[in-house]
Motif scaffolding. Structure first.
Motif, PDB file in Angstrom:
ATOM      1  N   LEU A   2       0.826  -1.210   0.000  1.00  0.00           N
ATOM      2  CA  LEU A   2       0.000   0.000   0.000  1.00  0.00           C
ATOM      3  C   LEU A   2       0.855   1.253   0.000  1.00  0.00           C
ATOM      4  O   LEU A   2       0.586   2.207  -0.746  1.00  0.00           O
ATOM      5  CB  LEU A   2      -0.936  -0.015   1.214  1.00  0.00           C
ATOM      6  N   LEU A   3       1.904   1.269   0.802  1.00  0.00           N
ATOM      7  CA  LEU A   3       2.807   2.427   0.858  1.00  0.00           C
ATOM      8  C   LEU A   3       3.452   2.657  -0.506  1.00  0.00           C
ATOM      9  O   LEU A   3       3.542   3.796  -0.983  1.00  0.00           O
ATOM     10  CB  LEU A   3       3.880   2.217   1.929  1.00  0.00           C
ATOM     11  N   ASN A   4       3.910   1.576  -1.146  1.00  0.00           N
ATOM     12  CA  ASN A   4       4.552   1.702  -2.468  1.00  0.00           C
ATOM     13  C   ASN A   4       3.568   2.173  -3.529  1.00  0.00           C
ATOM     14  O   ASN A   4       3.893   3.002  -4.387  1.00  0.00           O
ATOM     15  CB  ASN A   4       5.169   0.369  -2.883  1.00  0.00           C
ATOM     16  N   LEU A  48       1.062   4.031  -3.219  1.00  0.00           N
ATOM     17  CA  LEU A  48       0.697   5.438  -3.037  1.00  0.00           C
ATOM     18  C   LEU A  48       1.918   6.355  -3.006  1.00  0.00           C
ATOM     19  O   LEU A  48       1.785   7.573  -2.852  1.00  0.00           O
ATOM     20  CB  LEU A  48      -0.105   5.608  -1.738  1.00  0.00           C
ATOM     21  N   GLY A  49       3.098   5.770  -3.135  1.00  0.00           N
ATOM     22  CA  GLY A  49       4.316   6.579  -3.166  1.00  0.00           C
ATOM     23  C   GLY A  49       4.643   7.226  -1.838  1.00  0.00           C
ATOM     24  O   GLY A  49       5.201   8.329  -1.797  1.00  0.00           O
ATOM     25  N   ILE A  50       4.321   6.553  -0.733  1.00  0.00           N
ATOM     26  CA  ILE A  50       4.563   7.131   0.592  1.00  0.00           C
ATOM     27  C   ILE A  50       5.937   6.685   1.096  1.00  0.00           C
ATOM     28  O   ILE A  50       6.197   5.479   1.230  1.00  0.00           O
ATOM     29  CB  ILE A  50       3.475   6.694   1.590  1.00  0.00           C
ATOM     30  N   PRO A  51       6.848   7.619   1.377  1.00  0.00           N
ATOM     31  CA  PRO A  51       8.223   7.269   1.774  1.00  0.00           C
ATOM     32  C   PRO A  51       8.315   6.851   3.240  1.00  0.00           C
ATOM     33  O   PRO A  51       8.791   7.599   4.095  1.00  0.00           O
ATOM     34  CB  PRO A  51       8.992   8.567   1.514  1.00  0.00           C
ATOM     35  N   ALA A  52       7.859   5.650   3.540  1.00  0.00           N
ATOM     36  CA  ALA A  52       7.927   5.141   4.912  1.00  0.00           C
ATOM     37  C   ALA A  52       8.057   3.626   4.879  1.00  0.00           C
ATOM     38  O   ALA A  52       7.617   2.974   3.933  1.00  0.00           O
ATOM     39  CB  ALA A  52       6.677   5.547   5.697  1.00  0.00           C
ATOM     40  N   ARG A  53       8.669   3.084   5.925  1.00  0.00           N
ATOM     41  CA  ARG A  53       8.795   1.630   6.058  1.00  0.00           C
ATOM     42  C   ARG A  53       7.726   1.139   7.034  1.00  0.00           C
ATOM     43  O   ARG A  53       7.451   1.802   8.038  1.00  0.00           O
ATOM     44  CB  ARG A  53      10.176   1.245   6.581  1.00  0.00           C
ATOM     45  N   PRO A  54       7.152  -0.022   6.809  1.00  0.00           N
ATOM     46  CA  PRO A  54       6.073  -0.503   7.677  1.00  0.00           C
ATOM     47  C   PRO A  54       6.501  -0.744   9.112  1.00  0.00           C
ATOM     48  O   PRO A  54       5.691  -0.636  10.034  1.00  0.00           O
ATOM     49  CB  PRO A  54       5.629  -1.798   7.005  1.00  0.00           C
ATOM     50  N   ILE A 106       0.073   8.619   5.820  1.00  0.00           N
ATOM     51  CA  ILE A 106      -0.216   7.305   6.396  1.00  0.00           C
ATOM     52  C   ILE A 106      -1.664   7.255   6.878  1.00  0.00           C
ATOM     53  O   ILE A 106      -2.354   6.236   6.712  1.00  0.00           O
ATOM     54  CB  ILE A 106       0.769   6.994   7.539  1.00  0.00           C
ATOM     55  N   ALA A 107      -2.144   8.363   7.453  1.00  0.00           N
ATOM     56  CA  ALA A 107      -3.552   8.429   7.854  1.00  0.00           C
ATOM     57  C   ALA A 107      -4.458   8.293   6.634  1.00  0.00           C
ATOM     58  O   ALA A 107      -5.509   7.628   6.684  1.00  0.00           O
ATOM     59  CB  ALA A 107      -3.831   9.750   8.581  1.00  0.00           C
ATOM     60  N   ILE A 108      -4.057   8.899   5.516  1.00  0.00           N
ATOM     61  CA  ILE A 108      -4.820   8.772   4.274  1.00  0.00           C
ATOM     62  C   ILE A 108      -4.755   7.328   3.764  1.00  0.00           C
ATOM     63  O   ILE A 108      -5.765   6.762   3.333  1.00  0.00           O
ATOM     64  CB  ILE A 108      -4.284   9.757   3.206  1.00  0.00           C
ATOM     65  N   ALA A 109      -3.570   6.720   3.838  1.00  0.00           N
ATOM     66  CA  ALA A 109      -3.417   5.335   3.388  1.00  0.00           C
ATOM     67  C   ALA A 109      -4.324   4.411   4.192  1.00  0.00           C
ATOM     68  O   ALA A 109      -4.906   3.470   3.652  1.00  0.00           O
ATOM     69  CB  ALA A 109      -1.959   4.903   3.523  1.00  0.00           C
ATOM     70  N   ARG A 110      -4.436   4.664   5.479  1.00  0.00           N
ATOM     71  CA  ARG A 110      -5.326   3.858   6.331  1.00  0.00           C
ATOM     72  C   ARG A 110      -6.762   3.959   5.824  1.00  0.00           C
ATOM     73  O   ARG A 110      -7.483   2.965   5.721  1.00  0.00           O
ATOM     74  CB  ARG A 110      -5.226   4.334   7.773  1.00  0.00           C
TER      75      ARG A 110
END
Length: 499
Positions: free
Chosen positions: A123-125, A127-133, A148-152
């Motif tokens: 999901l992070l990838n 959406l292009g979100i630069p964070a590790r799970p 991350i709140a949006i990704a949730r």
């Protein structure tokens, strides 16, 4: 034209003594970014809470994908694909990114860590979100936490995403990153309701705009066909040819005098861009602009109520260090904050103790005033400001809003400041008390005090100020005085500022 996925018709909502929404219509299309605009008290938050089931509407109808709906809780709205991300991030900073994304999902008491982290990575990838799970949320920037709140919300099969002031704490690069994510979601068909006070951002990202004012629908517009000046006019409820009646006896500064206070490239941790500022003896000036423009943040920087990150300040031409409010107070600066209840009054203390508080801080708490001195100070300013209270010993929380405001004003007048900053001193108080405070401001200036007056009401600013510093998107974009001190000119500077 995309079909409406959400349609609200004739929505009404009232609270005791307050009509929050009156016959409001709103429609959101699939795959669009729709900005909901209005000043404080316009009804934006109430409308969002009706959509998400926080409030139950008094009248009207809501349809989702053509079906009549009636949410009784935010959980019901969430289950139907409506996700909301608020200004204050409601995630758990001590948990990992993946844990925050999936907390509260499903009924399996045994967490499948590997599967959860793998799904979070996907999901992070995507959406292009630069964070590790596996990294702790607190190690992420505010912008990444927002994403991350949006990704949730997106992972919960989100069809409608509501973003309430998501950019208020972000810098320009972080805003651009967030906008890229919003465009990606739009391309996937998600309908986004975007609430912000930043006008430039509205024109950068939104397809349509709905304007509310005082709980009423002003109109719905295509962003490309609504000039900024017209948007500002509709939000403020002021026609462009509505000239202000300016009092001619407003004190004027003397260009030959040394400023009482001056700042060069002053900045703070709140993101206000470095600004220059001066005020002269007996002058009333003000920071003008829409909510979110940086008015209050600039005032707080002057008083060092927020952490000062740069710049130089002088008092009467002499360089001084003001890194904390106590430094400002000892230099003869007072500050009445915007948030009366949160930052102004101490609710459980008496009127007397609230009045003497600032002077006691300057003197030191190990050198308390005698009860007799404190009573004399309180009695003096209760009479001067006509504060209505049963006694000096009455808890301030039992007073009306207007009288609470007078008590805070008395607190600062008791310190005999040379320079007094008043941020929204008349918000939420009756008309009679407003007039009293405006008259007092002009009287204090006539007596030689310098004052900065900030208000959401342009009329009020024009009645009290001889010079306005106009702000937009956290930077100064213009200055008005003399014949240019009109509502027409203020709105034009706000609309054209930064261009």
């Amino acid at each position: 034209m995309s079909e409406n996925i959400l349609k609200m018709e004739g929505i009404c909502k009232s609270f005791p003594g307050v009509k929050a929404l009156g016959n409001v219509d709103f429609a959101l299309r699939k795959g669009e970014i729709h900005s909901l605009m209005g000043e404080n008290g316009a009804g934006k938050s109430t409308l969002i809470k009706v959509i998400t089931g926080v409030y139950e509407k008094d009248a009207g109808r809501i349809t989702l994908n053509g079906k009549l709906i009636h949410f009784k809780s935010p959980q019901e709205a969430q289950n139907m694909g409506i996700g909301t991300v608020y200004q204050e991030i409601t995630l758990c900073p001590n948990l990992t990114v993946a844990e925050n994304m999936f907390i509260g999902r499903g009924r399996n008491p045994f967490v499948q860590w590997k599967q959860m982290n793998e799904k979070a990575t996907q999901l992070l990838n995507s959406l292009g979100i630069p964070a590790r799970p596996t990294q702790e949320l607190s190690s992420c920037s505010l912008a990444v936490q927002q994403m991350i709140a949006i990704a949730r919300a997106v992972d919960m099969d989100c069809k409608i995403l509501i973003l309430d002031e998501p950019t208020s704490s972000l810098d320009e690069d972080e805003v651009n990153t967030l906008f890229e994510l919003m465009r990606e979601l739009k391309a996937r068909g998600v309908g986004i309701i975007f609430i912000t006070h930043f006008i430039e951002q509205v024109y950068k990202i939104s397809d349509r705009i709905t304007v509310l004012r005082n709980g009423e629908l002003i109109g719905e517009y295509e962003t490309s066909s609504l000039p900024q000046i017209e948007l500002i006019s509709k939000m403020m409820g002021k026609a462009l040819d509505d000239e202000a009646k300016i009092k001619k006896h407003v004190p004027q500064k003397s260009d030959s005098s040394v400023p009482v206070f001056e700042a060069a490239a002053l900045s703070s941790a709140t993101g206000v861009r470095p600004f220059d500022f001066t005020i002269h003896k007996g002058e009333v000036n003000g920071f003008a602009g829409l909510i979110g423009s940086g008015r209050s943040e600039s005032a707080r920087a002057i008083f060092a109520a927020d952490k000062v990150t740069g710049g130089e300040v002088k008092m009467k031409g002499k360089r001084v260090k003001i890194k904390a409010p106590l430094n400002a107070m000892k230099q003869g600066i007072g500050y009445l904050p915007e948030d009366r209840k949160g930052d102004g009054i101490i609710a459980e203390l008496s009127v007397r103790d609230n009045i003497i508080l600032a002077l006691q801080v300057m003197k030191g708490f190990f050198k308390p005033f005698s009860r007799k001195q404190a009573e004399e100070f309180a009695d003096e300013y209760i009479k001067k400001l006509k504060i209505k209270t049963p006694s000096t010993n009455t808890q301030i929380k039992s007073l009306s809003g207007g009288n609470q405001q007078k008590v805070i004003l008395a607190r600062w007048l008791l310190t005999h400041p040379e320079y007094l900053i008043l941020d929204e001193p008349t918000r939420g108080i009756d008309v009679g008390t407003k007039v009293e405070i405006q008259k007092l401001v002009l009287k204090l200036a006539e007596d030689g005090m310098s004052l900065t007056f900030i208000s959401s009401e342009i009329d009020e600013m024009l009645r009290t100020c001889s010079r306005l510093i106009v702000m937009k998107d956290r930077e100064i974009v213009g200055e008005l005085s003399g014949m240019n001190l009109t509502e027409h000119d203020v709105m034009h500077v706000i609309a054209q500022g930064g261009e």
